[in-house]
Design a protein around this motif. Structure first.
Motif, PDB file in Angstrom:
ATOM      1  N   ARG A 112       0.831  -1.215   0.000  1.00  0.00           N
ATOM      2  CA  ARG A 112       0.000   0.000   0.000  1.00  0.00           C
ATOM      3  C   ARG A 112       0.859   1.255   0.000  1.00  0.00           C
ATOM      4  O   ARG A 112       0.716   2.143   0.841  1.00  0.00           O
ATOM      5  N   PHE A 159      -0.288   2.625  -5.881  1.00  0.00           N
ATOM      6  CA  PHE A 159      -1.598   3.203  -6.211  1.00  0.00           C
ATOM      7  C   PHE A 159      -1.518   3.958  -7.535  1.00  0.00           C
ATOM      8  O   PHE A 159      -2.411   3.858  -8.379  1.00  0.00           O
ATOM      9  N   THR A 197      -5.113  -5.049 -12.644  1.00  0.00           N
ATOM     10  CA  THR A 197      -5.929  -5.863 -11.736  1.00  0.00           C
ATOM     11  C   THR A 197      -5.046  -6.579 -10.722  1.00  0.00           C
ATOM     12  O   THR A 197      -5.360  -6.619  -9.526  1.00  0.00           O
ATOM     13  N   TRP A 250      -4.011  -4.087  -8.105  1.00  0.00           N
ATOM     14  CA  TRP A 250      -5.100  -3.777  -7.190  1.00  0.00           C
ATOM     15  C   TRP A 250      -5.316  -4.908  -6.178  1.00  0.00           C
ATOM     16  O   TRP A 250      -5.601  -4.657  -5.000  1.00  0.00           O
ATOM     17  N   VAL A 251      -5.178  -6.156  -6.609  1.00  0.00           N
ATOM     18  CA  VAL A 251      -5.315  -7.292  -5.689  1.00  0.00           C
ATOM     19  C   VAL A 251      -4.195  -7.268  -4.662  1.00  0.00           C
ATOM     20  O   VAL A 251      -4.425  -7.444  -3.457  1.00  0.00           O
ATOM     21  N   ILE A 261      -2.485  -4.711  -3.670  1.00  0.00           N
ATOM     22  CA  ILE A 261      -2.713  -3.571  -2.775  1.00  0.00           C
ATOM     23  C   ILE A 261      -3.806  -3.896  -1.766  1.00  0.00           C
ATOM     24  O   ILE A 261      -3.672  -3.602  -0.574  1.00  0.00           O
ATOM     25  N   SER A 262      -4.895  -4.496  -2.221  1.00  0.00           N
ATOM     26  CA  SER A 262      -5.998  -4.790  -1.292  1.00  0.00           C
ATOM     27  C   SER A 262      -5.592  -5.806  -0.232  1.00  0.00           C
ATOM     28  O   SER A 262      -6.048  -5.738   0.906  1.00  0.00           O
ATOM     29  N   LEU A 263      -4.721  -6.760  -0.585  1.00  0.00           N
ATOM     30  CA  LEU A 263      -4.235  -7.740   0.389  1.00  0.00           C
ATOM     31  C   LEU A 263      -3.071  -7.199   1.216  1.00  0.00           C
ATOM     32  O   LEU A 263      -2.659  -7.832   2.188  1.00  0.00           O
ATOM     33  N   ASP A 264      -2.515  -6.063   0.827  1.00  0.00           N
ATOM     34  CA  ASP A 264      -1.340  -5.449   1.466  1.00  0.00           C
ATOM     35  C   ASP A 264      -0.204  -6.464   1.601  1.00  0.00           C
ATOM     36  O   ASP A 264       0.365  -6.663   2.681  1.00  0.00           O
ATOM     37  N   ASN A 317       2.036 -10.101   5.612  1.00  0.00           N
ATOM     38  CA  ASN A 317       0.873 -10.524   4.833  1.00  0.00           C
ATOM     39  C   ASN A 317       1.359 -11.149   3.539  1.00  0.00           C
ATOM     40  O   ASN A 317       2.250 -10.631   2.887  1.00  0.00           O
ATOM     41  N   TRP A 328      -3.408 -15.439  -0.829  1.00  0.00           N
ATOM     42  CA  TRP A 328      -4.458 -16.280  -0.275  1.00  0.00           C
ATOM     43  C   TRP A 328      -3.936 -17.620   0.192  1.00  0.00           C
ATOM     44  O   TRP A 328      -2.834 -18.017  -0.121  1.00  0.00           O
TER      45      TRP A 328
END
Length: 190
Positions: free
Chosen positions: A23, A28, A84, A87-88, A90-93, A113, A116
């Motif tokens: 992040r 970004f 994409t 963005w994934v 970033i969202s999972l950091d 982190n 998945w």
């Protein structure tokens, strides 16, 4: 960086440092550029194929689908896939977490982190007495690298700093010296 103190002594008993993951402002920025640029290129390729203008700011219907339209469509899809992915991430950091050194429980804990599944949260725990040194790694040049590593008895060195843009030398030296003082181990590499 957070340090909590024990009521029985004036020295901090816990040292916690957060580690910046995916992040970052640069991620970004690039995710946004790739998403909007890819969308523009994909719409330009589709416009040249369907001969219908899908872009409000240009008229790509004048392009020949082979080779220009197909090339623009390919670049657009590739940029959208990369955007994409960013963005994934970033969202999972991915890569974010913390390093905690606790003298009260005599443990160090390194948490990051991941992606998945089973490796979503990566945790490493060791007794503080297994720490033999704090190592500073500095490599200058075209691809500079400045990082702190924890040297643990019987294990490979464990990185403590973020991945990506290098940390300023003064910050790296201060963090390394503070951690070495806290753990009462030597500082190597300077």
């Amino acid at each position: 960086m957070t340090a909590s103190t024990s009521s029985s002594s004036t020295q901090p008993q816990t040292l916690t440092r957060t580690v910046l993951g995916a992040r970052r402002p640069s991620n970004f920025f690039w995710a946004t550029v790739l998403t909007f640029g890819g969308l523009g290129f994909a719409l330009a390729g589709a416009s040249s194929y369907f001969k219908t203008n899908l872009l409000p700011f240009a008229d790509p219907t004048q392009l020949l689908f082979i080779p220009q339209g197909i090339a623009m469509g390919f670049y657009g899809v590739a940029a959208l896939v990369m955007g994409t992915f960013l963005w994934v991430v970033i969202s999972l950091d991915v890569g974010g977490g913390y390093n905690q050194f606790d003298k009260t429980s005599n443990r160090l804990q390194i948490v990051r982190n991941g992606f998945w599944g089973e490796n979503r949260h990566i945790e490493i725990e060791h007794p503080l007495q297994n720490v033999t040194a704090v190592r500073v790694a500095i490599k200058e040049g075209l691809n500079p690298k400045r990082a702190l590593y924890l040297r643990i008895q019987g294990r490979p060195d464990i990185p403590l700093t973020r991945v990506g843009q290098p940390i300023p030398l003064s910050d790296l030296e201060n963090q390394g010296a503070e951690l070495a003082r806290f753990l009462q181990v030597p500082l190597e590499g300077l």
